[in-house]
Design a protein around this motif. Structure first.
Motif, mmCIF file in Angstrom:
data_model
loop_
_atom_site.group_PDB
_atom_site.id
_atom_site.type_symbol
_atom_site.label_atom_id
_atom_site.label_comp_id
_atom_site.label_asym_id
_atom_site.label_seq_id
_atom_site.Cartn_x
_atom_site.Cartn_y
_atom_site.Cartn_z
ATOM 1 N N HIS A 1 0.786 -1.218 -0.095
ATOM 2 C CA HIS A 1 0.081 -0.037 -0.091
ATOM 3 C C HIS A 1 0.788 1.246 -0.139
ATOM 4 O O HIS A 1 1.922 1.306 0.564
ATOM 5 N N PRO A 2 0.621 2.056 -0.869
ATOM 6 C CA PRO A 2 1.451 3.321 -1.058
ATOM 7 C C PRO A 2 1.607 4.225 0.458
ATOM 8 O O PRO A 2 2.452 5.175 0.456
ATOM 9 N N GLU A 3 0.428 4.277 1.108
ATOM 10 C CA GLU A 3 0.376 4.946 2.291
ATOM 11 C C GLU A 3 0.718 4.182 3.458
ATOM 12 O O GLU A 3 1.490 4.386 4.578
ATOM 13 N N ALA A 4 0.140 2.764 3.822
ATOM 14 C CA ALA A 4 0.389 1.977 4.828
ATOM 15 C C ALA A 4 1.311 0.923 4.779
ATOM 16 O O ALA A 4 1.555 0.290 5.900
ATOM 17 N N GLY A 5 1.905 0.956 3.723
ATOM 18 C CA GLY A 5 3.148 -0.056 3.626
ATOM 19 C C GLY A 5 2.598 -1.591 3.402
ATOM 20 O O GLY A 5 1.390 -1.761 2.850
ATOM 21 N N ARG A 6 3.205 -2.615 3.878
ATOM 22 C CA ARG A 6 2.681 -3.901 3.685
ATOM 23 C C ARG A 6 1.372 -4.277 4.457
ATOM 24 O O ARG A 6 1.111 -4.014 5.639
ATOM 25 N N ILE A 7 0.462 -4.624 3.680
ATOM 26 C CA ILE A 7 -1.031 -5.110 4.280
ATOM 27 C C ILE A 7 -0.991 -6.730 3.700
ATOM 28 O O ILE A 7 -1.361 -6.793 2.463
ATOM 29 N N ALA A 8 -1.531 -7.532 4.720
ATOM 30 C CA ALA A 8 -1.724 -8.889 4.260
ATOM 31 C C ALA A 8 -3.198 -9.136 4.506
ATOM 32 O O ALA A 8 -3.584 -8.982 5.736
ATOM 33 N N VAL A 9 -4.020 -9.503 3.575
ATOM 34 C CA VAL A 9 -5.429 -9.770 3.943
ATOM 35 C C VAL A 9 -5.759 -11.235 3.372
ATOM 36 O O VAL A 9 -5.397 -11.716 2.487
ATOM 37 N N ARG A 10 -6.815 -11.685 4.120
ATOM 38 C CA ARG A 10 -7.381 -12.940 3.712
ATOM 39 C C ARG A 10 -8.724 -12.700 3.280
ATOM 40 O O ARG A 10 -9.592 -11.697 3.726
ATOM 41 N N PHE A 11 -9.205 -13.137 1.942
ATOM 42 C CA PHE A 11 -10.500 -12.739 1.414
ATOM 43 C C PHE A 11 -11.428 -13.987 1.236
ATOM 44 O O PHE A 11 -10.975 -14.994 1.241
ATOM 45 N N GLU A 12 -12.413 -13.679 1.377
ATOM 46 C CA GLU A 12 -13.724 -14.759 1.307
ATOM 47 C C GLU A 12 -14.823 -14.234 0.408
ATOM 48 O O GLU A 12 -15.054 -13.278 0.382
ATOM 49 N N VAL A 13 -15.118 -15.100 -0.463
ATOM 50 C CA VAL A 13 -16.110 -14.743 -1.633
ATOM 51 C C VAL A 13 -17.260 -15.632 -1.386
ATOM 52 O O VAL A 13 -17.285 -17.019 -1.206
ATOM 53 N N LEU A 14 -18.629 -15.023 -1.087
ATOM 54 C CA LEU A 14 -19.783 -15.425 -0.976
ATOM 55 C C LEU A 14 -20.713 -15.163 -2.195
ATOM 56 O O LEU A 14 -20.664 -13.969 -2.763
ATOM 57 N N SER B 1 -1.056 -6.223 9.890
ATOM 58 C CA SER B 1 -1.974 -5.772 8.781
ATOM 59 C C SER B 1 -3.186 -5.076 9.343
ATOM 60 O O SER B 1 -3.779 -4.269 8.855
ATOM 61 N N GLN B 2 -3.679 -5.819 10.643
ATOM 62 C CA GLN B 2 -4.805 -5.212 11.286
ATOM 63 C C GLN B 2 -4.401 -3.612 11.509
ATOM 64 O O GLN B 2 -5.335 -2.756 11.450
ATOM 65 N N ALA B 3 -3.364 -3.466 12.249
ATOM 66 C CA ALA B 3 -3.172 -2.017 12.611
ATOM 67 C C ALA B 3 -2.882 -1.173 11.276
ATOM 68 O O ALA B 3 -3.521 -0.061 11.345
ATOM 69 N N ALA B 4 -2.575 -1.429 10.114
ATOM 70 C CA ALA B 4 -2.524 -0.614 9.003
ATOM 71 C C ALA B 4 -4.013 -0.639 8.335
ATOM 72 O O ALA B 4 -4.111 0.573 7.981
ATOM 73 N N LEU B 5 -4.814 -1.488 8.448
ATOM 74 C CA LEU B 5 -6.210 -1.227 7.913
ATOM 75 C C LEU B 5 -6.697 -0.180 8.969
ATOM 76 O O LEU B 5 -7.430 0.870 8.700
ATOM 77 N N ASP B 6 -6.491 -0.323 10.303
ATOM 78 C CA ASP B 6 -6.961 0.699 11.361
ATOM 79 C C ASP B 6 -6.444 2.132 11.112
ATOM 80 O O ASP B 6 -7.272 2.994 11.184
#
Length: 277
Positions: free
Chosen positions: A234-247, A267-272
């Motif tokens: 991410h250009p502002e938050a740096g590395r972010i690892a996310v798990r995705f779920e498709v419904l 990654s949670q801290a980055a999202l926050d």
């Protein structure tokens, strides 16, 4: 690279050849042959033996001579070639032995699903159709990826963003894997929606403008991922690892709800931080 709406006979022939050539005889439980093999994978007669059909039938299928295998033959071929579930579904789509999905894709998000997106905050979430068109999103999703409102509607497509948008081309840490998985999904969608001209046009555009896409498309991988992991730069938050779920909602089958969650504390801290900003 030229991609049209699906010519099922020709694509079935190419798919069967590609899967036959990938399969090691030992993996299929076949005894070692005395003479050397001039080509990789199984021979046609070996596929015929494993599937319980004639060699001539396999030859005619691979030469695209207008045959449409029955459901029983398609099942026998899928077992002989040791196809994964998504590959088996692809074969059944090409043989037209699976119930057809609606050819009319979703172009507008269902209102109930738009409200659900808002309820999912603070988790970044969005709605896609089978083409990877982005139909709707909640406020957290643009902060994670980019502001979709800055794009014309025809460019709100995840695959287009990954391949051709200059601001997101290097967004994913493992870009080739993300592209490969996206192509495997599009190939499955291409077979399931054989009359979708806009999807065919998008695939042709991607192949013409991106050499990596053209190369990976010809490998004929088929896979629909219902969940997974993506690592973003991410250009502002740096590395972010996310798990995705498709419904997939039962009442809106061409709409896919994609929900993202942080994969680790960093990654949670980055999202926050992005949400607070």
């Amino acid at each position: 690279m030229t991609t049209r709406t699906v010519d099922s006979t020709r694509e079935l022939a190419a798919f069967l050849r590609a899967r036959r050539e990938r399969l090691d005889p030992a993996d299929a439980g076949l005894p070692a042959r005395q003479r050397s093999r001039r080509t990789p994978g199984l021979r046609r007669e070996e596929v015929a033996e494993l599937a319980g059909i004639s060699v001539d039938y396999v030859v005619r299928l691979e030469q695209a001579r207008g045959l449409r295998p029955s459901a029983d033959v398609a099942e026998a071929l899928s077992k002989a070639l040791r196809l994964e579930p998504d590959e088996r579904a692809y074969l059944f789509d090409l043989a037209r032995r699976r119930p057809r999905e609606a050819d009319e894709p979703a172009t507008e998000a269902a209102p109930q699903l738009v409200r659900l997106l808002a309820d999912l905050s603070p988790l970044p979430a969005m709605l896609l159709n089978h083409r990877y068109d982005i139909l709707a999103w909640n406020p957290e999703m643009p902060r994670l990826l980019l502001d979709f409102d800055t794009l014309p509607p025809e460019r709100r497509n995840l695959m287009w963003l990954c391949l051709l948008h200059p601001g997101t081309r290097d967004f994913y840490a493992d870009r080739e894997r993300v592209v490969r998985e996206g192509i495997a999904h599009l190939r499955a969608a291409w077979a399931a929606h054989p009359e979708d001209r806009e999807l065919a046009a998008r695939i042709a555009e991607f192949g013409a403008r991106d050499e990596e896409f053209a190369r990976l498309w010809e490998e004929r991988d088929v896979k629909v991922n219902g969940r997974g992991l993506k690592v973003m730069r991410h250009p502002e938050a740096g590395r972010i690892a996310v798990r995705f779920e498709v419904l997939m909602p039962l009442d809106d089958r061409d709409q896919r709800l994609v929900i993202h969650r942080a994969a680790d504390e960093e990654s949670q801290a980055a999202l926050d931080g992005l949400r607070a900003g």
